[in-house]
Design an enzyme around this catalytic site. Structure first.
Site, PDB file in Angstrom:
ATOM      1  N   ARG A   1      22.594  31.677  15.950  1.00  0.00           N
ATOM      2  CA  ARG A   1      22.673  31.834  17.413  1.00  0.00           C
ATOM      3  C   ARG A   1      24.022  31.377  17.955  1.00  0.00           C
ATOM      4  O   ARG A   1      24.639  32.074  18.761  1.00  0.00           O
ATOM      5  CB  ARG A   1      21.556  31.058  18.114  1.00  0.00           C
ATOM      6  CG  ARG A   1      20.196  31.698  17.954  1.00  0.00           C
ATOM      7  CD  ARG A   1      19.138  30.875  18.626  1.00  0.00           C
ATOM      8  NE  ARG A   1      19.168  29.513  18.082  1.00  0.00           N
ATOM      9  CZ  ARG A   1      18.633  28.465  18.671  1.00  0.00           C
ATOM     10  NH1 ARG A   1      18.048  28.563  19.839  1.00  0.00           N
ATOM     11  NH2 ARG A   1      18.682  27.282  18.095  1.00  0.00           N
TER      12      ARG A   1
ATOM     13  N   ASN B   1      16.079  32.379  19.047  1.00  0.00           N
ATOM     14  CA  ASN B   1      15.194  32.429  17.886  1.00  0.00           C
ATOM     15  C   ASN B   1      13.814  32.843  18.360  1.00  0.00           C
ATOM     16  O   ASN B   1      13.415  32.546  19.487  1.00  0.00           O
ATOM     17  CB  ASN B   1      15.083  31.054  17.217  1.00  0.00           C
ATOM     18  CG  ASN B   1      16.294  30.705  16.390  1.00  0.00           C
ATOM     19  OD1 ASN B   1      17.089  31.559  16.020  1.00  0.00           O
ATOM     20  ND2 ASN B   1      16.449  29.429  16.096  1.00  0.00           N
TER      21      ASN B   1
END
Length: 96
Positions: free
Chosen positions: A23, A41
């Site tokens: 990320r 996520n």
């Protein structure tokens, strides 16, 4: 001549993409390319993103996402056109 219209894509990235900095890496890469959107996520182990920008920018990010950060192992990226509004910057959202 008119400016190119931004395009928005919805991505689901599968493989070893959680716990490897994916990320943060994606957010930094998207910001470098001038792309807006978000990444998060998902509880089932994938990474989800909405990315918005010009076609060349999106192509460059998608190509980079195939590899991701060094510890990641991307198996597949599901790409779909999206009508979701993208934010004015690139954000990392909480897990959903």
């Amino acid at each position: 001549m008119s400016e190119p219209k931004p395009k928005t894509l919805h991505l689901i990235i599968t493989g070893r993409v959680q716990g490897v900095g994916y990320r943060a890496w994606m957010a930094a890469t998207a910001r470098q390319l001038g792309i807006t959107g978000w990444v998060r996520n998902r509880r089932e182990g994938t990474v989800e993103a909405v990315i918005s920008g010009e076609e060349k920018q999106l192509d460059d990010l998608l190509a980079a996402c195939q590899d991701g950060p060094p510890a990641a192992r991307v198996e597949h990226i599901d790409v779909a056109t999206s009508t979701a509004p993208a934010p004015d910057a690139f954000m990392t959202l909480p897990t959903e």
